[in-house]
Scaffold this motif. Structure first.
Motif, mmCIF file in Angstrom:
data_model
loop_
_atom_site.group_PDB
_atom_site.id
_atom_site.type_symbol
_atom_site.label_atom_id
_atom_site.label_comp_id
_atom_site.label_asym_id
_atom_site.label_seq_id
_atom_site.Cartn_x
_atom_site.Cartn_y
_atom_site.Cartn_z
ATOM 1 N N CYS A 1 1.075 -1.457 -0.285
ATOM 2 C CA CYS A 1 0.079 0.069 -0.165
ATOM 3 C C CYS A 1 0.988 0.996 0.367
ATOM 4 N N PRO A 2 0.197 2.711 -0.819
ATOM 5 C CA PRO A 2 1.251 3.051 -0.245
ATOM 6 C C PRO A 2 1.406 4.422 0.707
ATOM 7 N N ILE A 3 2.289 5.184 0.956
ATOM 8 C CA ILE A 3 2.174 5.711 2.628
ATOM 9 C C ILE A 3 2.792 7.464 1.720
ATOM 10 N N PHE A 4 1.929 8.165 1.956
ATOM 11 C CA PHE A 4 2.273 9.672 1.999
ATOM 12 C C PHE A 4 3.245 10.340 3.092
ATOM 13 N N VAL A 5 4.066 11.458 2.863
ATOM 14 C CA VAL A 5 4.204 11.469 3.593
ATOM 15 C C VAL A 5 4.667 13.010 3.090
ATOM 16 N N TYR A 6 4.239 13.977 4.196
ATOM 17 C CA TYR A 6 4.131 15.546 4.004
ATOM 18 C C TYR A 6 5.611 16.400 5.085
ATOM 19 N N ARG A 7 6.116 16.986 3.620
ATOM 20 C CA ARG A 7 7.337 17.485 4.963
ATOM 21 C C ARG A 7 7.519 18.507 3.951
ATOM 22 N N ASP A 8 8.220 19.777 5.225
ATOM 23 C CA ASP A 8 8.333 20.820 5.116
ATOM 24 C C ASP A 8 10.179 21.008 3.562
ATOM 25 N N LEU A 9 9.400 21.547 2.168
ATOM 26 C CA LEU A 9 10.451 21.739 1.391
ATOM 27 C C LEU A 9 11.599 21.617 1.692
ATOM 28 N N ALA A 10 12.138 23.088 3.627
ATOM 29 C CA ALA A 10 13.651 22.274 3.167
ATOM 30 C C ALA A 10 14.127 21.385 3.624
ATOM 31 N N CYS A 11 13.238 19.804 3.748
ATOM 32 C CA CYS A 11 13.862 18.383 4.162
ATOM 33 C C CYS A 11 14.239 18.039 2.494
ATOM 34 N N ALA A 12 14.107 18.823 1.487
ATOM 35 C CA ALA A 12 14.486 18.700 -0.121
ATOM 36 C C ALA A 12 16.285 18.081 -0.039
ATOM 37 N N GLY A 13 17.352 18.972 1.020
ATOM 38 C CA GLY A 13 18.483 18.539 0.622
ATOM 39 C C GLY A 13 18.743 17.761 1.421
ATOM 40 N N GLN A 14 17.751 16.997 1.738
ATOM 41 C CA GLN A 14 18.212 15.398 2.647
ATOM 42 C C GLN A 14 17.660 14.396 1.941
ATOM 43 N N ARG A 15 18.946 13.728 2.342
ATOM 44 C CA ARG A 15 18.721 11.999 1.550
ATOM 45 C C ARG A 15 17.746 11.267 1.932
ATOM 46 N N SER A 16 16.943 10.800 1.123
ATOM 47 C CA SER A 16 15.947 10.801 1.736
ATOM 48 C C SER A 16 16.028 8.993 0.609
ATOM 49 N N PRO A 17 15.115 7.318 1.029
ATOM 50 C CA PRO A 17 14.652 6.403 0.645
ATOM 51 C C PRO A 17 13.582 6.422 -0.119
ATOM 52 N N ALA A 18 12.650 7.538 0.548
ATOM 53 C CA ALA A 18 11.519 7.219 -0.959
ATOM 54 C C ALA A 18 11.327 7.000 -2.210
ATOM 55 N N ALA A 19 10.861 5.824 -2.861
ATOM 56 C CA ALA A 19 10.335 6.680 -3.998
ATOM 57 C C ALA A 19 9.923 7.598 -4.909
ATOM 58 N N LEU A 20 9.316 8.435 -4.453
ATOM 59 C CA LEU A 20 9.271 9.704 -5.531
ATOM 60 C C LEU A 20 8.722 10.868 -4.265
ATOM 61 N N ARG A 21 9.888 11.875 -4.614
ATOM 62 C CA ARG A 21 9.738 13.066 -3.749
ATOM 63 C C ARG A 21 9.290 14.239 -5.230
ATOM 64 N N LEU A 22 8.039 14.855 -4.849
ATOM 65 C CA LEU A 22 7.865 16.180 -4.654
ATOM 66 C C LEU A 22 7.438 17.399 -4.499
ATOM 67 N N ALA A 23 7.856 18.164 -5.335
ATOM 68 C CA ALA A 23 8.642 19.230 -4.303
ATOM 69 C C ALA A 23 6.922 20.505 -5.200
ATOM 70 N N ILE A 24 6.180 21.172 -3.199
ATOM 71 C CA ILE A 24 4.889 21.913 -4.159
ATOM 72 C C ILE A 24 5.420 22.866 -3.714
ATOM 73 N N THR A 25 5.241 24.255 -4.247
ATOM 74 C CA THR A 25 5.229 25.585 -4.466
ATOM 75 C C THR A 25 4.343 26.340 -5.056
ATOM 76 N N ARG A 26 4.870 27.494 -5.079
ATOM 77 C CA ARG A 26 3.234 28.284 -5.214
ATOM 78 C C ARG A 26 4.156 29.156 -6.479
ATOM 79 N N GLY A 27 3.440 29.378 -7.617
ATOM 80 C CA GLY A 27 3.360 29.758 -9.078
ATOM 81 C C GLY A 27 1.969 31.156 -8.988
ATOM 82 N N ASP A 28 2.330 31.779 -10.126
ATOM 83 C CA ASP A 28 1.527 33.157 -10.132
ATOM 84 C C ASP A 28 0.186 32.347 -11.201
ATOM 85 N N ARG A 29 0.256 30.692 -11.542
ATOM 86 C CA ARG A 29 -0.611 30.975 -11.532
ATOM 87 C C ARG A 29 -1.709 29.266 -10.774
#
Length: 260
Positions: free
Chosen positions: A167-195
């Motif tokens: 089964c999938p496990i979804f983890v929400y973390r702060d964008l500051a954690c993007a610089g850390q190594r992670s064994p997650a299969a998928l990492r998505l960065a979510i930011t705000r844009g104009d649109r």
């Protein structure tokens, strides 16, 4: 006459016979990528962006969020609803949400809140342990976990729990954690844009670096911030009492875990 020298054939290198052994190390044949089990995101534009056409079904997906409360949880609603429909006898655990969730908004998306138990732990270690135990029970079709302090070891435990429970496990973390190594299969960065929201693939089983602009799940946002003194911060005892008069989910349906 000189005897003919044998023609040397090119030696082929092969992977170990038991594919599960090297797959656990994150190694997969490129030709097999498209055959990996996936879960549709519910957003056709996002599915086209993701390798395989969706979230990995038996692995950890990280959402690295720049600003909390901008509709990031809305990204998962259709996916969670599909999981509940496909597994009518299962639940989806919501672990340590940092703020109350809007129960009517979840119900409006077709989610049965009686099948969305809220779990709280004293710390990240207890939450990870709880997910491991619930995943082992076989009664859950997925988990959503909010935590910024997860260690690499904790993420590996979650990855193994997802594989064992299929089964999938979804983890929400702060964008500051993007610089850390992670064994997650998928990492998505979510930011705000104009649109609207901008989603960038930071890591995946396949080519990374793709980006999607303009997705606006925040228009139907089920995620709200409430003052700590609000009546919604008072707990409920049973699923029948899961909604307060103001329509919000209060505190976790289960008390904090006792020491192991």
């Amino acid at each position: 006459m000189r005897s003919a020298r044998p023609i040397k054939t090119q030696r082929r290198h092969s992977l170990p016979g038991d594919a599960s052994q090297w797959q656990r190390l994150g190694l997969r044949r490129a030709s097999q990528q498209a055959r990996q089990s996936i879960v549709g995101s519910g957003w056709s534009a996002l599915d086209r962006l993701l390798p395989g056409g969706g979230y990995p079904a038996h692995a950890v997906t990280e959402f690295l969020v720049e600003t909390a409360g901008t509709g990031e949880f809305s990204l998962l609603l259709t996916c969670l609803g599909q999981r509940l429909s496909a597994h009518p006898d299962s639940r989806i655990g919501l672990v340590a949400p940092p703020r109350p969730l809007n129960a009517p908004a979840l119900a409006a998306q077709g989610l049965d809140i009686r099948r969305l138990p809220l779990i709280a732990g004293g710390d990240d270690g207890e939450c990870v342990w709880a997910i491991e135990q619930m995943a082992h029970s076989g009664g859950f079709a997925g988990f959503v976990f909010w935590s910024d302090g997860l260690t690499n070891t904790a993420l590996r435990k979650l990855q193994l729990a997802a594989e064992n429970a299929a089964c999938p496990i979804f983890v929400y973390r702060d964008l500051a954690c993007a610089g850390q190594r992670s064994p997650a299969a998928l990492r998505l960065a979510i930011t705000r844009g104009d649109r609207g929201q901008r989603i960038e693939v930071r890591k995946c089983r396949g080519p990374a670096g793709a980006r999607l602009d303009g997705l606006q799940p925040g228009r139907d946002r089920p995620w709200i911030f409430m003052p700590e003194s609000s009546p919604a911060t008072r707990g409920f005892e049973t699923h029948a009492e899961a909604c307060n008069d103001d329509g919000t989910v209060a505190r976790p349906a289960f008390p904090p875990l006792a020491p192991r």
